[in-house]
Write a protein that holds these residues in place. Structure first.
Motif, PDB file in Angstrom:
ATOM      1  N   PHE A 125       0.817  -1.209   0.000  1.00 33.13           N
ATOM      2  CA  PHE A 125       0.000   0.000   0.000  1.00 33.13           C
ATOM      3  C   PHE A 125       0.851   1.260   0.000  1.00 33.13           C
ATOM      4  O   PHE A 125       2.014   1.239   0.386  1.00 33.13           O
ATOM      5  CB  PHE A 125      -0.895   0.031   1.251  1.00 33.13           C
ATOM      6  CG  PHE A 125      -2.059  -0.890   1.157  1.00 33.13           C
ATOM      7  CD1 PHE A 125      -3.296  -0.426   0.767  1.00 33.13           C
ATOM      8  CD2 PHE A 125      -1.920  -2.231   1.450  1.00 33.13           C
ATOM      9  CE1 PHE A 125      -4.379  -1.275   0.666  1.00 33.13           C
ATOM     10  CE2 PHE A 125      -2.992  -3.089   1.356  1.00 33.13           C
ATOM     11  CZ  PHE A 125      -4.227  -2.610   0.962  1.00 33.13           C
ATOM     12  N   GLU A 126       0.201   2.336  -0.438  1.00 38.41           N
ATOM     13  CA  GLU A 126       0.785   3.666  -0.305  1.00 38.41           C
ATOM     14  C   GLU A 126      -0.260   4.569   0.338  1.00 38.41           C
ATOM     15  O   GLU A 126      -1.462   4.354   0.191  1.00 38.41           O
ATOM     16  CB  GLU A 126       1.226   4.214  -1.659  1.00 38.41           C
ATOM     17  CG  GLU A 126       0.112   4.363  -2.672  1.00 38.41           C
ATOM     18  CD  GLU A 126       0.628   4.774  -4.046  1.00 38.41           C
ATOM     19  OE1 GLU A 126       1.812   5.127  -4.173  1.00 38.41           O
ATOM     20  OE2 GLU A 126      -0.164   4.734  -4.998  1.00 38.41           O
ATOM     21  N   LYS A 127       0.215   5.571   1.043  1.00 42.43           N
ATOM     22  CA  LYS A 127      -0.675   6.490   1.746  1.00 42.43           C
ATOM     23  C   LYS A 127      -1.183   7.556   0.788  1.00 42.43           C
ATOM     24  O   LYS A 127      -0.422   8.134   0.021  1.00 42.43           O
ATOM     25  CB  LYS A 127       0.093   7.138   2.899  1.00 42.43           C
ATOM     26  CG  LYS A 127      -0.761   7.905   3.851  1.00 42.43           C
ATOM     27  CD  LYS A 127       0.066   8.358   5.042  1.00 42.43           C
ATOM     28  CE  LYS A 127      -0.768   9.174   5.984  1.00 42.43           C
ATOM     29  NZ  LYS A 127       0.018   9.636   7.130  1.00 42.43           N
ATOM     30  N   LYS A 128      -2.499   7.781   0.824  1.00 35.26           N
ATOM     31  CA  LYS A 128      -3.150   8.838   0.035  1.00 35.26           C
ATOM     32  C   LYS A 128      -3.884   9.745   1.001  1.00 35.26           C
ATOM     33  O   LYS A 128      -4.720   9.291   1.770  1.00 35.26           O
ATOM     34  CB  LYS A 128      -4.153   8.258  -0.966  1.00 35.26           C
ATOM     35  CG  LYS A 128      -3.535   7.383  -2.023  1.00 35.26           C
ATOM     36  CD  LYS A 128      -2.835   8.191  -3.063  1.00 35.26           C
ATOM     37  CE  LYS A 128      -2.350   7.280  -4.176  1.00 35.26           C
ATOM     38  NZ  LYS A 128      -1.700   7.959  -5.231  1.00 35.26           N
ATOM     39  N   GLY A 129      -3.587  11.024   0.982  1.00 31.67           N
ATOM     40  CA  GLY A 129      -4.221  11.940   1.918  1.00 31.67           C
ATOM     41  C   GLY A 129      -3.708  11.703   3.320  1.00 31.67           C
ATOM     42  O   GLY A 129      -2.619  11.168   3.525  1.00 31.67           O
ATOM     43  N   ASP A 130      -4.503  12.084   4.309  1.00 33.56           N
ATOM     44  CA  ASP A 130      -4.078  11.981   5.699  1.00 33.56           C
ATOM     45  C   ASP A 130      -4.181  10.569   6.265  1.00 33.56           C
ATOM     46  O   ASP A 130      -3.286  10.101   6.937  1.00 33.56           O
ATOM     47  CB  ASP A 130      -4.890  12.926   6.588  1.00 33.56           C
ATOM     48  CG  ASP A 130      -4.527  14.383   6.342  1.00 33.56           C
ATOM     49  OD1 ASP A 130      -3.412  14.635   5.852  1.00 33.56           O
ATOM     50  OD2 ASP A 130      -5.359  15.248   6.635  1.00 33.56           O
ATOM     51  N   ASN A 131      -5.295   9.877   6.010  1.00 37.90           N
ATOM     52  CA  ASN A 131      -5.549   8.628   6.716  1.00 37.90           C
ATOM     53  C   ASN A 131      -5.973   7.472   5.820  1.00 37.90           C
ATOM     54  O   ASN A 131      -6.534   6.515   6.310  1.00 37.90           O
ATOM     55  CB  ASN A 131      -6.637   8.834   7.763  1.00 37.90           C
ATOM     56  CG  ASN A 131      -6.242   9.838   8.816  1.00 37.90           C
ATOM     57  OD1 ASN A 131      -5.119  10.295   8.834  1.00 37.90           O
ATOM     58  ND2 ASN A 131      -7.152  10.175   9.684  1.00 37.90           N
ATOM     59  N   THR A 132      -5.750   7.529   4.548  1.00 37.96           N
ATOM     60  CA  THR A 132      -6.217   6.485   3.655  1.00 37.96           C
ATOM     61  C   THR A 132      -5.035   5.757   3.018  1.00 37.96           C
ATOM     62  O   THR A 132      -4.071   6.388   2.594  1.00 37.96           O
ATOM     63  CB  THR A 132      -7.108   7.078   2.543  1.00 37.96           C
ATOM     64  OG1 THR A 132      -8.205   7.757   3.153  1.00 37.96           O
ATOM     65  CG2 THR A 132      -7.636   6.002   1.626  1.00 37.96           C
ATOM     66  N   LEU A 133      -5.144   4.436   2.975  1.00 35.62           N
ATOM     67  CA  LEU A 133      -4.159   3.615   2.285  1.00 35.62           C
ATOM     68  C   LEU A 133      -4.812   3.048   1.031  1.00 35.62           C
ATOM     69  O   LEU A 133      -5.951   2.600   1.061  1.00 35.62           O
ATOM     70  CB  LEU A 133      -3.709   2.456   3.170  1.00 35.62           C
ATOM     71  CG  LEU A 133      -2.885   2.838   4.390  1.00 35.62           C
ATOM     72  CD1 LEU A 133      -2.711   1.629   5.298  1.00 35.62           C
ATOM     73  CD2 LEU A 133      -1.537   3.379   3.984  1.00 35.62           C
ATOM     74  N   VAL A 134      -4.068   3.071  -0.076  1.00 38.79           N
ATOM     75  CA  VAL A 134      -4.558   2.555  -1.340  1.00 38.79           C
ATOM     76  C   VAL A 134      -3.539   1.547  -1.855  1.00 38.79           C
ATOM     77  O   VAL A 134      -2.330   1.795  -1.822  1.00 38.79           O
ATOM     78  CB  VAL A 134      -4.763   3.689  -2.367  1.00 38.79           C
ATOM     79  CG1 VAL A 134      -5.203   3.133  -3.704  1.00 38.79           C
ATOM     80  CG2 VAL A 134      -5.761   4.706  -1.847  1.00 38.79           C
ATOM     81  N   MET A 135      -4.040   0.419  -2.339  1.00 39.96           N
ATOM     82  CA  MET A 135      -3.172  -0.631  -2.868  1.00 39.96           C
ATOM     83  C   MET A 135      -2.338  -0.083  -4.030  1.00 39.96           C
ATOM     84  O   MET A 135      -2.865   0.604  -4.909  1.00 39.96           O
ATOM     85  CB  MET A 135      -4.042  -1.791  -3.354  1.00 39.96           C
ATOM     86  CG  MET A 135      -3.283  -2.933  -3.974  1.00 39.96           C
ATOM     87  SD  MET A 135      -4.389  -4.208  -4.612  1.00 39.96           S
ATOM     88  CE  MET A 135      -4.799  -3.508  -6.214  1.00 39.96           C
TER      89      MET A 135
END
Length: 131
Positions: free
Chosen positions: A88-98
């Motif tokens: 995963f990589e972090k998107k925004g403050d609190n979201t992880l996206v594959m």
């Protein structure tokens, strides 16, 4: 005097235990913790492209962050095969996206919600869960 110290010691033990238990929170953020483990509940499904087709609205997914720091494991209920080592990589403050997400294959996770549409080798996992 010994009895008072003993009672005080027991009180402190109970107090520390209560504080430790209450500090465990469902608000733990998988994006900002070195270690994360949490259960998300909701609808889950799996289709292997053949004879196995499992679907329930009362399922769960147990999510754990593994030692690498960017990879997660997803343990499904209802006999659905697990997904392991997803990066995963972090998107925004609190979201992880594959990493490698597309419109037809993605996993998104935050402290409240888990969304999965994952397709690999003709097999499909889905989840729409909350914590």
């Amino acid at each position: 005097m010994k009895k008072a110290i003993k009672v005080l010691g027991i009180f402190m033990l109970i107090f520390c235990t209560a504080i430790t238990i209450s500090s465990c929170s469902r608000d733990d953020d998988p994006a900002n913790n070195d270690f994360f483990a949490g259960t998300y509940r909701g609808s889950v499904s799996y289709n292997d492209g053949g004879s196995t087709n499992t679907s329930t609205n009362d399922g769960s997914v147990f999510v754990t962050k593994i030692a690498s720091g960017t990879k997660y494991n997803f343990g499904f209920s209802n006999g659905i095969p697990n997904l392991n080592g997803i990066e995963f990589e972090k998107k925004g403050d609190n979201t992880l996206v594959m990493i490698g997400s597309t419109a037809t294959s993605y996993i998104r996770i935050d402290n409240n919600e888990l969304k999965i549409l994952y397709i690999k080798d003709g097999k499909t996992w889905t989840a729409n869960c909350t914590r």
